[in-house]
Design a protein around this motif. Sequence first.
Motif, PDB file in Angstrom:
ATOM      1  N   ASN B 165      -4.679   0.774  -6.844  1.00  0.00           N
ATOM      2  CA  ASN B 165      -4.703   0.267  -8.223  1.00  0.00           C
ATOM      3  C   ASN B 165      -5.874  -0.687  -8.471  1.00  0.00           C
ATOM      4  O   ASN B 165      -5.940  -1.339  -9.507  1.00  0.00           O
ATOM      5  N   GLY B 166      -6.779  -0.794  -7.521  1.00  0.00           N
ATOM      6  CA  GLY B 166      -7.961  -1.633  -7.709  1.00  0.00           C
ATOM      7  C   GLY B 166      -7.676  -3.120  -7.696  1.00  0.00           C
ATOM      8  O   GLY B 166      -8.484  -3.920  -8.178  1.00  0.00           O
ATOM      9  N   ALA B 167      -6.545  -3.530  -7.143  1.00  0.00           N
ATOM     10  CA  ALA B 167      -6.180  -4.955  -7.108  1.00  0.00           C
ATOM     11  C   ALA B 167      -6.297  -5.502  -5.682  1.00  0.00           C
ATOM     12  O   ALA B 167      -6.339  -4.730  -4.712  1.00  0.00           O
ATOM     13  N   ILE B 168      -6.346  -6.831  -5.592  1.00  0.00           N
ATOM     14  CA  ILE B 168      -6.290  -7.455  -4.262  1.00  0.00           C
ATOM     15  C   ILE B 168      -4.893  -7.182  -3.697  1.00  0.00           C
ATOM     16  O   ILE B 168      -3.890  -7.494  -4.353  1.00  0.00           O
ATOM     17  N   PRO B 169      -4.804  -6.580  -2.517  1.00  0.00           N
ATOM     18  CA  PRO B 169      -3.473  -6.213  -1.999  1.00  0.00           C
ATOM     19  C   PRO B 169      -2.632  -7.450  -1.672  1.00  0.00           C
ATOM     20  O   PRO B 169      -3.172  -8.469  -1.225  1.00  0.00           O
ATOM     21  N   PRO B 170      -1.325  -7.365  -1.904  1.00  0.00           N
ATOM     22  CA  PRO B 170      -0.443  -8.524  -1.646  1.00  0.00           C
ATOM     23  C   PRO B 170      -0.562  -9.053  -0.222  1.00  0.00           C
ATOM     24  O   PRO B 170      -0.529 -10.265  -0.014  1.00  0.00           O
TER      25      PRO B 170
END
Lengths: 77, 565
Positions: B165-170
């Motif tokens: 999703n193009g986000a910094i992974p948790p």
Amino acid sequence: MKIVVWGLVLLLVVIHQDVWNWNNDRLVLGFLPITLAFHAGISIGAGIAWFLAINFAWPEGLDDDPDTAASQEGGAA
Amino acid sequence: MSPGMIKVVIIGAYLASLLFLGVFSSRLFRGTSKDYMLASHSIGPFLLLMSLFGTTMTGFALVGSTGEAFAEGVGVYGMLASSSGIIHSLCFFVLGIRLYSWGKKYGYTTQVGFFRDRLDSDKIGLVLFPILVGLVVPYLLVGVISAGKAIEGATRGDFPGLTENGAIPPWLTEFVICLVVLIYVFFGGMRGTAWANTFQTLVFMILGIVTFYIIATSLAENAVADGRVQMENGEVRTEPPRGFMDSLHIVSREIPKARRVRDEVTAADQIQTVEAPQQFRTRHRLDPWMFFTYMLIPFSVGMFPHLFQHWLTARSAASFKLAVVCHPIFIMIVWVPCVLIGVWATTGLLTLPPPFMANPSENANKILGFMVKALSGDVLGGFLLAGILAAIMSSLDSQFLCIGTMFTKDIVVHYGGEDRFTDKQVVLISRCFIIAVVIATYALSLTEIAQTRVFQLGIWCFSGFSSLFPLAFLAVYWRGLTKWGAYAGVLTAAGVWCWLFKLSEFGATENWSVDIPLGDNTIHTMPVASIFIASLVATVVVSLITPKPSAATLNKFFPNAPHAA
């Protein structure tokens, strides 16, 4: 005065259950839902009640020597 | 610089400043275990207020309050916040001050130490210790996982290629958060924690207010520009908002439209359709008995081991005064804007991504991150994310330090012998335990069950702490409390808690309630009510029929009371 203070705290607990506002959708000041405004008022009321508590219902017989405390660490806070 | 990198740089600078603060505070470290764990009872009124407030306000205060308001409406303020304003200060006033006084006089560092002494029972520690640690761990996980979800929601699409999703992974956010908190707690101990808490509390309060302003004005401007705002006469508004108050009027007036849009408005009305449940402006979605019994949850503050440790850092009993008075007001300052942002997200003023509409409850905790990303610039977005992390970390640090302290004092030093270790060794052991706790927390945060169930578990662990409140209260105010009464209360609380937890399918059933027939109706109550009452009754009844503590013990804690023992 202690009775008044604890009575105020009890009153806050009771009016916290404001069932009369349950389905009221009016906006206070045109933007604040009334149930939110009422409970924000309770938060302010709690601040006032606890202000009275620290002034008129402060616990007695604490084993807390202010002189010793003052020498612990001058400007730590 | 890309939007994602701007946020990363700002958050990185913020984390670096925290590390600096922790390392700097370690220069004042006196080398003793008392200084490391209790800051040598040196914390004055302002630092005590900020550290107590920062510690009780977890990531839930920002991320969760917005998410709950998005899912359930404005009633969550009354259920979670205004009740806390009354009860938290009550706990500080009736328990904190007295326990601080005894703790300073008799040298307690942990709750277990106090209860062992007060009840004349060494073995009470063996019962209390695993329960307290077991309840703090889910609480820790809520913070760590909140951070991961908030950053993921706010950076979605910023790093294409990094994740799906193009986000910094948790996992990356959670790792960095754990590492930073570990470093400043490791070096700074309780003094570093109190300083960092104060800094972080100021940051999240100021940035919370800024967020509120930006989101209100941007949401109103964008909604008018998109033709989504109707006037009283039903026409679409084209005039831009005239300042902050006008923006508030525009966005708040739309709150009940969540229902009207779904039921009545067609696509031709130009208002974006949202799949939202019924009214969010009232407490339509809440049950009155659940609302009433939820008031027992904030009593958990009376038994939080990390708050007990913070109470003992006070310079004097008078240091509590500012915290007792200002705590409810501070809660209001943080929560009212967050709740409003949450209910604004239910309106048709902005388009939510499909997951939010398909499953509002499951995605509720990502809503603040989404709103920040959608309605603020990249620089401000970075600062606001730093504010969210500040709220989360200001609780994590105290919890890490407290568990490390409990393992050290209640287990190693207590059973190893006070004289077996030098003071420096005690500090070293404590630091080693803190490292171990951080590693274990991080590892647990990566598990599937923690990622999916942790928020439900959070309420259950709060219920557990609340159910131990009667024990703390009776220990302070009732000389008739006996060790057998305490055992009965703790074991009853644990037994009822486990039974109800199992009935709720181990937290899998959301908003699970204990249903009680009352005449022709059935009332729904929070599980905490049953556990709390059972624990209270067991403690009192068993204390009444078992031998009292020794006269020496009663004299120690109640010197002015007449003794029957």
